[in-house]
Design an enzyme around this catalytic site. Structure first.
Site, PDB file in Angstrom:
ATOM      1  N   SER A 137       0.851  -1.188   0.000  1.00  0.00           N
ATOM      2  CA  SER A 137       0.000   0.000   0.000  1.00  0.00           C
ATOM      3  C   SER A 137       0.886   1.237   0.000  1.00  0.00           C
ATOM      4  CB  SER A 137      -0.878  -0.001   1.254  1.00  0.00           C
ATOM      5  OG  SER A 137      -1.521   1.237   1.446  1.00  0.00           O
TER       6      SER A 137
ATOM      7  N   TYR B 194      -1.927  -0.104  10.694  1.00  0.00           N
ATOM      8  CA  TYR B 194      -2.022  -0.557   9.298  1.00  0.00           C
ATOM      9  C   TYR B 194      -0.734  -0.220   8.554  1.00  0.00           C
ATOM     10  CZ  TYR B 194      -3.684  -1.013   4.491  1.00  0.00           C
ATOM     11  OH  TYR B 194      -3.821  -1.374   3.171  1.00  0.00           O
TER      12      TYR B 194
END
Length: 246
Positions: A140, A153
């Site tokens: 990501s 995250y």
């Protein structure tokens, strides 16, 4: 020079029941690969296999369970005779502030995003070394830039990047290519898992403010990386919506 063909290659994809995983499974199948599609929502995988242009094996797979991972790799090799490509896509995003957090959500992200990808690489690596294959790690933009509300995250995605670089250094001389794909904002179900109301609203506003990437855009990037000539290793692909500033 001609691109490397995927015809007949054996691919295992985690998190294949929706979004990027589903799109990548279909894209690689269209390129002639034989695909083992793994996820916890096995009923969705049967429908996916029915749509695939080529041979596809649906696997009940929980990447947080080492036995499940080893069984999925074993079934893939048993069915197709080997393994050429691993696409580690399974992930969960549960953002929220650190103060007052439900730390069980931290555990879930670490176990799925980071440990899950590690377990799957560990189980698949002997077969990938045998065939001089490839590992694709779906990370990501949060693996590059941490932001408030996304601390854990981001930590898992930074971890995926670090693990992947160490893996690359260990296996590249043996012919295994390692690719990290870092998508920005993609229109998938990932944001639907968010439990924090403020972060959920923020994600919705962000999605409405830009032309988001589609899962197929990321699948195309994976196909690009895997179809390069064998002497070319595309180690990292950062792909954002044009409208995304961070």
């Amino acid at each position: 020079m001609m691109s490397n063909t995927l015809d007949g290659k054996v691919v295992l994809i985690t998190g294949a029941s929706s979004g990027i995983g589903e799109a990548t499974a279909l894209a690689l199948s269209a390129e002639g690969a034989r695909v083992a599609a793994g996820a916890r929502r096995s009923e969705r995988l049967e429908a996916l296999a029915g749509k695939a242009p080529g041979e596809m094996l649906a696997l009940d797979l929980d990447v947080t369970d080492q036995e499940s991972v080893r069984a999925a790799v074993g079934r893939t090799v048993e069915r197709f005779g080997g393994l050429d490509i691993l696409v580690n896509n399974a992930g969960v995003m549960l953002p929220g502030p650190i103060a007052g957090a439900d730390v069980s959500e931290w555990t879930r992200m670490v176990e799925t995003n980071l440990l899950g990808s590690m377990y799957t690489v560990h189980a698949a690596l002997p077969y990938l070394l045998e065939r001089k294959g490839a590992v694709v790690q779906v990370s990501s933009t949060s693996g590059r830039i941490a932001s408030a509300g996304n601390g854990v995250y981001a930590a898992t995605k930074f971890g995926v990047t670090a693990f992947s670089e160490a893996l690359r250094q260990e296996v590249t001389a043996q012919g295994v290519r390692v690719v990290v794909v870092e998508p920005g904002f993609v229109a998938t179900e990932l944001t639907g898992h968010i439990t924090d109301p403020t972060m959920r609203d923020t994600a919705r506003r962000l999605a409405a403010s830009m032309r988001t990437l589609q899962p197929g855009d990321i699948a195309d990037a994976v196909v690009y990386a895997l179809t390069q000539p064998e002497h070319v290793a595309v180690n990292e692909i950062l792909i954002r919506p044009t409208d995304q500033t961070q």
